[in-house]
Design a protein around this motif. Structure first.
Motif, PDB file in Angstrom:
ATOM      1  N   GLU A   5       0.929  -1.008   0.634  1.00  0.00           N
ATOM      2  CA  GLU A   5      -0.503  -0.084  -0.075  1.00  0.00           C
ATOM      3  C   GLU A   5       0.785   0.322   0.181  1.00  0.00           C
ATOM      4  N   LEU A   6       1.832   1.317   0.607  1.00  0.00           N
ATOM      5  CA  LEU A   6       2.950   2.420   1.029  1.00  0.00           C
ATOM      6  C   LEU A   6       3.416   2.761  -0.584  1.00  0.00           C
ATOM      7  N   GLU A   7       4.120   1.767  -0.830  1.00  0.00           N
ATOM      8  CA  GLU A   7       4.500   1.534  -2.213  1.00  0.00           C
ATOM      9  C   GLU A   7       4.010   2.643  -3.332  1.00  0.00           C
ATOM     10  N   GLN A   8       2.708   2.427  -3.738  1.00  0.00           N
ATOM     11  CA  GLN A   8       1.020   1.747  -4.234  1.00  0.00           C
ATOM     12  C   GLN A   8       1.078   3.509  -4.141  1.00  0.00           C
ATOM     13  N   GLN A   9       1.238   4.160  -2.674  1.00  0.00           N
ATOM     14  CA  GLN A   9       1.078   5.850  -2.244  1.00  0.00           C
ATOM     15  C   GLN A   9       2.231   6.407  -2.615  1.00  0.00           C
ATOM     16  N   CYS A  10       3.017   6.149  -2.881  1.00  0.00           N
ATOM     17  CA  CYS A  10       3.895   6.569  -3.631  1.00  0.00           C
ATOM     18  C   CYS A  10       4.274   6.606  -5.186  1.00  0.00           C
ATOM     19  N   ARG A  11       3.483   5.415  -5.454  1.00  0.00           N
ATOM     20  CA  ARG A  11       4.258   5.822  -7.306  1.00  0.00           C
ATOM     21  C   ARG A  11       2.591   6.758  -7.499  1.00  0.00           C
ATOM     22  N   SER A  12       2.289   6.836  -6.901  1.00  0.00           N
ATOM     23  CA  SER A  12       0.627   7.736  -6.862  1.00  0.00           C
ATOM     24  C   SER A  12       1.181   8.897  -7.178  1.00  0.00           C
ATOM     25  N   PHE A  13       2.104   8.876  -5.487  1.00  0.00           N
ATOM     26  CA  PHE A  13       2.463  10.221  -5.680  1.00  0.00           C
ATOM     27  C   PHE A  13       3.750  10.874  -7.000  1.00  0.00           C
ATOM     28  N   GLN A  14       4.459  10.019  -7.039  1.00  0.00           N
ATOM     29  CA  GLN A  14       5.205  10.636  -8.144  1.00  0.00           C
ATOM     30  C   GLN A  14       4.409  10.288  -9.262  1.00  0.00           C
ATOM     31  N   ILE A  15       3.339   9.968  -9.506  1.00  0.00           N
ATOM     32  CA  ILE A  15       3.057  10.269 -10.642  1.00  0.00           C
ATOM     33  C   ILE A  15       2.118  11.342 -10.998  1.00  0.00           C
ATOM     34  N   SER A  16       1.812  11.978  -9.802  1.00  0.00           N
ATOM     35  CA  SER A  16       0.540  12.967 -10.160  1.00  0.00           C
ATOM     36  C   SER A  16       2.046  14.244  -9.927  1.00  0.00           C
ATOM     37  N   SER A  17       3.217  13.820  -9.243  1.00  0.00           N
ATOM     38  CA  SER A  17       3.838  15.443  -9.369  1.00  0.00           C
ATOM     39  C   SER A  17       4.739  15.337 -10.663  1.00  0.00           C
ATOM     40  N   ARG A  18       4.766  14.328 -11.031  1.00  0.00           N
ATOM     41  CA  ARG A  18       5.494  14.710 -12.420  1.00  0.00           C
ATOM     42  C   ARG A  18       4.263  14.809 -13.439  1.00  0.00           C
ATOM     43  N   GLN A  19       2.805  14.656 -13.571  1.00  0.00           N
ATOM     44  CA  GLN A  19       1.875  15.951 -14.444  1.00  0.00           C
ATOM     45  C   GLN A  19       2.058  17.200 -14.109  1.00  0.00           C
ATOM     46  N   LEU A  20       2.008  17.047 -12.819  1.00  0.00           N
ATOM     47  CA  LEU A  20       1.822  18.707 -12.115  1.00  0.00           C
ATOM     48  C   LEU A  20       3.443  19.075 -12.902  1.00  0.00           C
ATOM     49  N   ALA A  21       4.528  18.816 -12.561  1.00  0.00           N
ATOM     50  CA  ALA A  21       5.803  19.702 -12.999  1.00  0.00           C
ATOM     51  C   ALA A  21       5.392  19.445 -14.348  1.00  0.00           C
ATOM     52  N   ASN A  22       5.140  18.891 -15.240  1.00  0.00           N
ATOM     53  CA  ASN A  22       4.892  18.901 -17.007  1.00  0.00           C
ATOM     54  C   ASN A  22       3.984  20.116 -17.060  1.00  0.00           C
ATOM     55  N   THR A  23       3.331  20.464 -16.724  1.00  0.00           N
ATOM     56  CA  THR A  23       2.153  21.425 -16.393  1.00  0.00           C
ATOM     57  C   THR A  23       2.387  23.018 -16.519  1.00  0.00           C
ATOM     58  N   LEU A  24       3.351  22.368 -15.024  1.00  0.00           N
ATOM     59  CA  LEU A  24       4.162  24.219 -14.364  1.00  0.00           C
ATOM     60  C   LEU A  24       5.108  24.003 -15.299  1.00  0.00           C
ATOM     61  N   HIS A  25       5.654  23.457 -16.284  1.00  0.00           N
ATOM     62  CA  HIS A  25       6.649  23.616 -17.133  1.00  0.00           C
ATOM     63  C   HIS A  25       6.001  24.499 -18.305  1.00  0.00           C
ATOM     64  N   LYS A  26       4.456  23.887 -18.691  1.00  0.00           N
ATOM     65  CA  LYS A  26       4.182  24.073 -20.143  1.00  0.00           C
ATOM     66  C   LYS A  26       3.466  25.980 -19.232  1.00  0.00           C
ATOM     67  N   ILE A  27       2.808  26.275 -18.355  1.00  0.00           N
ATOM     68  CA  ILE A  27       2.951  27.088 -18.170  1.00  0.00           C
ATOM     69  C   ILE A  27       3.605  28.212 -18.207  1.00  0.00           C
ATOM     70  N   ARG A  28       5.157  27.707 -17.711  1.00  0.00           N
ATOM     71  CA  ARG A  28       6.479  28.732 -17.240  1.00  0.00           C
ATOM     72  C   ARG A  28       6.654  29.267 -19.415  1.00  0.00           C
ATOM     73  N   ASP A  29       6.687  28.046 -19.737  1.00  0.00           N
ATOM     74  CA  ASP A  29       6.959  28.582 -21.153  1.00  0.00           C
ATOM     75  C   ASP A  29       6.143  28.703 -21.902  1.00  0.00           C
ATOM     76  N   SER A  30       4.885  29.251 -21.487  1.00  0.00           N
ATOM     77  CA  SER A  30       4.011  30.150 -22.239  1.00  0.00           C
ATOM     78  C   SER A  30       3.942  31.540 -21.408  1.00  0.00           C
ATOM     79  N   ILE A  31       4.654  31.795 -20.426  1.00  0.00           N
ATOM     80  CA  ILE A  31       4.614  33.029 -19.630  1.00  0.00           C
ATOM     81  C   ILE A  31       6.331  33.734 -20.402  1.00  0.00           C
ATOM     82  N   GLU A  32       7.088  33.368 -20.480  1.00  0.00           N
ATOM     83  CA  GLU A  32       8.102  33.991 -20.938  1.00  0.00           C
ATOM     84  C   GLU A  32       8.041  33.299 -22.836  1.00  0.00           C
ATOM     85  N   LYS A  33       6.716  33.711 -23.286  1.00  0.00           N
ATOM     86  CA  LYS A  33       6.879  33.341 -24.759  1.00  0.00           C
ATOM     87  C   LYS A  33       5.814  34.702 -24.766  1.00  0.00           C
TER      88      LYS A  33
END
Length: 75
Positions: A5-33
């Motif tokens: 269960e702990l491993e599954q929670q960590c995996r879910s956190f990793q996936i969500s964190s990476r999705q959020l990081a990708n979104t923030l990269h896109k937002i930052r790129d839009s701001i810079e553009k």
């Protein structure tokens, strides 16, 4: 809580964190553009682009504040 269960929670956190990081990269790129386009036009932005820039900037900063608040909860 089991190890699995702990491993599954960590995996879910990793996936969500990476999705959020990708979104923030896109937002930052839009701001810079938008900022680059403003520089190319002597610092001027169309009203809609200025509003878009402000909303993106606020969202970007708010997200980082929320991330910091979440990380502060960890031991």
């Amino acid at each position: 809580m089991t190890k699995k269960e702990l491993e599954q929670q960590c995996r879910s956190f990793q996936i969500s964190s990476r999705q959020l990081a990708n979104t923030l990269h896109k937002i930052r790129d839009s701001i810079e553009k938008i900022e680059q386009e403003a520089k190319e036009h002597g610092g001027e932005l169309a009203p809609m682009e200025a509003m878009r820039h402000e909303k993106l900037y606020q969202l970007y900063n708010k997200t980082y504040e929320e991330i910091a608040e979440t990380l502060a909860v960890f031991p």
